[in-house]
Design a protein around this motif. Structure first.
Motif, PDB file in Angstrom:
ATOM      1  N   LEU A 157       0.947  -0.749   0.054  1.00 19.27           N
ATOM      2  CA  LEU A 157       0.383  -0.229   0.360  1.00 19.27           C
ATOM      3  C   LEU A 157       0.699   1.132  -0.117  1.00 19.27           C
ATOM      4  O   LEU A 157       0.568   1.973  -0.638  1.00 19.27           O
ATOM      5  N   ARG A 161       0.621   3.905  -2.413  1.00 20.79           N
ATOM      6  CA  ARG A 161       0.563   5.439  -2.538  1.00 20.79           C
ATOM      7  C   ARG A 161       2.056   6.733  -2.393  1.00 20.79           C
ATOM      8  O   ARG A 161       2.198   7.646  -2.916  1.00 20.79           O
ATOM      9  N   LEU A 164       1.160   6.926  -6.398  1.00 20.01           N
ATOM     10  CA  LEU A 164       0.078   8.256  -6.606  1.00 20.01           C
ATOM     11  C   LEU A 164       0.332   9.265  -6.593  1.00 20.01           C
ATOM     12  O   LEU A 164      -0.436  10.383  -7.056  1.00 20.01           O
ATOM     13  N   LEU A 169      -4.844  10.986 -11.020  1.00 22.02           N
ATOM     14  CA  LEU A 169      -5.952  11.523 -10.047  1.00 22.02           C
ATOM     15  C   LEU A 169      -5.788  12.350  -8.072  1.00 22.02           C
ATOM     16  O   LEU A 169      -6.917  12.771  -8.389  1.00 22.02           O
ATOM     17  N   TYR A 170      -4.559  12.044  -8.041  1.00 21.77           N
ATOM     18  CA  TYR A 170      -4.794  12.591  -6.566  1.00 21.77           C
ATOM     19  C   TYR A 170      -4.499  14.200  -7.114  1.00 21.77           C
ATOM     20  O   TYR A 170      -4.840  15.043  -5.951  1.00 21.77           O
TER      21      TYR A 170
ATOM     22  N   GLU B  39      -1.995  14.922   3.751  1.00 19.35           N
ATOM     23  CA  GLU B  39      -1.289  14.066   2.253  1.00 19.35           C
ATOM     24  C   GLU B  39      -1.348  12.965   2.558  1.00 19.35           C
ATOM     25  O   GLU B  39      -1.871  11.968   1.842  1.00 19.35           O
ATOM     26  N   LYS B  40      -0.415  12.385   3.287  1.00 18.73           N
ATOM     27  CA  LYS B  40      -0.977  10.622   3.526  1.00 18.73           C
ATOM     28  C   LYS B  40      -2.330   9.784   3.810  1.00 18.73           C
ATOM     29  O   LYS B  40      -2.034   8.897   3.151  1.00 18.73           O
ATOM     30  N   THR B  42      -5.011  11.582   2.768  1.00 19.24           N
ATOM     31  CA  THR B  42      -4.973  11.351   1.308  1.00 19.24           C
ATOM     32  C   THR B  42      -5.148  10.525   0.078  1.00 19.24           C
ATOM     33  O   THR B  42      -5.615   9.730  -0.897  1.00 19.24           O
ATOM     34  N   LEU B  43      -3.441  10.149   0.293  1.00 18.66           N
ATOM     35  CA  LEU B  43      -3.091   9.394  -0.584  1.00 18.66           C
ATOM     36  C   LEU B  43      -3.418   8.066  -0.718  1.00 18.66           C
ATOM     37  O   LEU B  43      -3.926   7.055  -0.931  1.00 18.66           O
ATOM     38  N   GLN B  44      -3.729   7.626   0.977  1.00 18.89           N
ATOM     39  CA  GLN B  44      -3.986   6.027   0.968  1.00 18.89           C
ATOM     40  C   GLN B  44      -5.841   6.195   0.263  1.00 18.89           C
ATOM     41  O   GLN B  44      -6.300   4.998   0.538  1.00 18.89           O
ATOM     42  N   CYS B  46      -6.712   7.185  -1.902  1.00 17.12           N
ATOM     43  CA  CYS B  46      -6.634   7.067  -3.210  1.00 17.12           C
ATOM     44  C   CYS B  46      -6.225   5.953  -3.720  1.00 17.12           C
ATOM     45  O   CYS B  46      -7.007   5.530  -4.592  1.00 17.12           O
TER      46      CYS B  46
END
Lengths: 175, 85
Positions: A157, A161, A164, A169-170, B39-40, B42-44, B46
């Motif tokens: 993960l 992450r 990404l 998308l982000y 940020e992390k 939010t990325l998770q 996503c």
């Protein structure tokens, strides 16, 4: 988690597609869009089935017709923002995500796949989408224990992450 | 690495509503005060979307194969053609 086998899926397809296609034809769909909408409806149906949120008093055909009808209507409202105060339905959420995530096909998807690794993506899908438990995953992916599988899952993960961080998308999510 | 994994596990629990009220408040506070943590998280979120998207793409490919297979069956194919004729 109870999953449907390929023969069961084929049987479900054979039994329900004609009724859904006939309904969509009456709404104005052509054969290709009827097939695509039916596939989207089946995916939502299977996700609800996995999550245990299907109402057992409806037949699969009735369910699939209802979902497909909602998706068809939603496709004509795609330029309108959601204004309902109610919780968005599974169809609404699916439609919105599907629209936004089309970016992934043409942009970073292949890159993500290559860098995150096939085994990692399979492991993540087994846990987060197929909802297999860590004991099953440890056996399937040959980890010594469910704890090792859990640690590997988080490492995968983290790889995803990190990949990404610079994706379309982000950027879209934080915009 | 241990802290990183711990934060990811915590984020997962927060997203699935499994944290106690106290832990949830601490988590929210960190989200407000630590931009890197925000940020992390939010990325998770996503990442879960990407996993879902890719699983759905695989399922769609399998359904396309299933459709092609069923359209090889004369009775099924005829039934569908009649609907759209």
């Amino acid at each position: 988690m109870e999953t449907q086998t390929a023969p069961e899926m084929l049987q479900l397809y054979r039994e329900t597609f004609p009724a859904v296609a006939a309904m969509l034809r009456d709404l104005g769909a052509d054969p290709e869009s009827a097939k695509d909408l039916f596939h989207d409806a089946l995916i939502i149906y299977l996700e609800k089935h996995h999550a245990g949120t299907l109402h057992i008093d409806h037949t699969p055909a009735a369910y699939l017709k209802g979902i497909a009808r909602n998706l068809w209507r939603r496709s004509f409202r795609h330029q309108l923002p959601l204004t309902s105060l109610d919780e968005p339905s599974a169809e609404e959420l699916y439609y919105e995500e599907n629209q936004q995530d089309q970016y992934l096909i043409t942009t970073s998807l292949l890159h993500l796949l290559q860098t995150t690794g096939k085994k990692c993506m399979q492991l993540l899908q087994a846990f987060y989408y197929d909802q297999q438990n860590m004991e099953e995953i440890a056996t399937q992916f040959q980890f010594s224990s469910s704890r090792s599988a859990t640690v590997q899952k988080f490492k995968c993960l983290e790889k995803l992450r990190a990949q990404l961080k610079n994706s379309v998308l982000y950027e879209e999510v934080v915009a | 690495m241990r802290k990183l994994l711990h934060d990811m596990e915590l984020t997962e629990q927060w997203l699935s509503g499994e944290l106690s009220e106290e832990a949830r408040q601490q988590f929210s506070f960190r989200m407000l005060t630590e931009p890197a943590f925000y940020e992390k998280v939010t990325l998770q979120q996503c990442s879960y979307r990407v996993i879902r998207f890719m699983a759905r793409q695989k399922l769609k490919a399998a359904l396309e194969n299933m459709h092609a297979q069923l359209m090889q069956e004369p009775a099924f194919s005829k039934q569908i053609q009649q609907i759209f004729s």
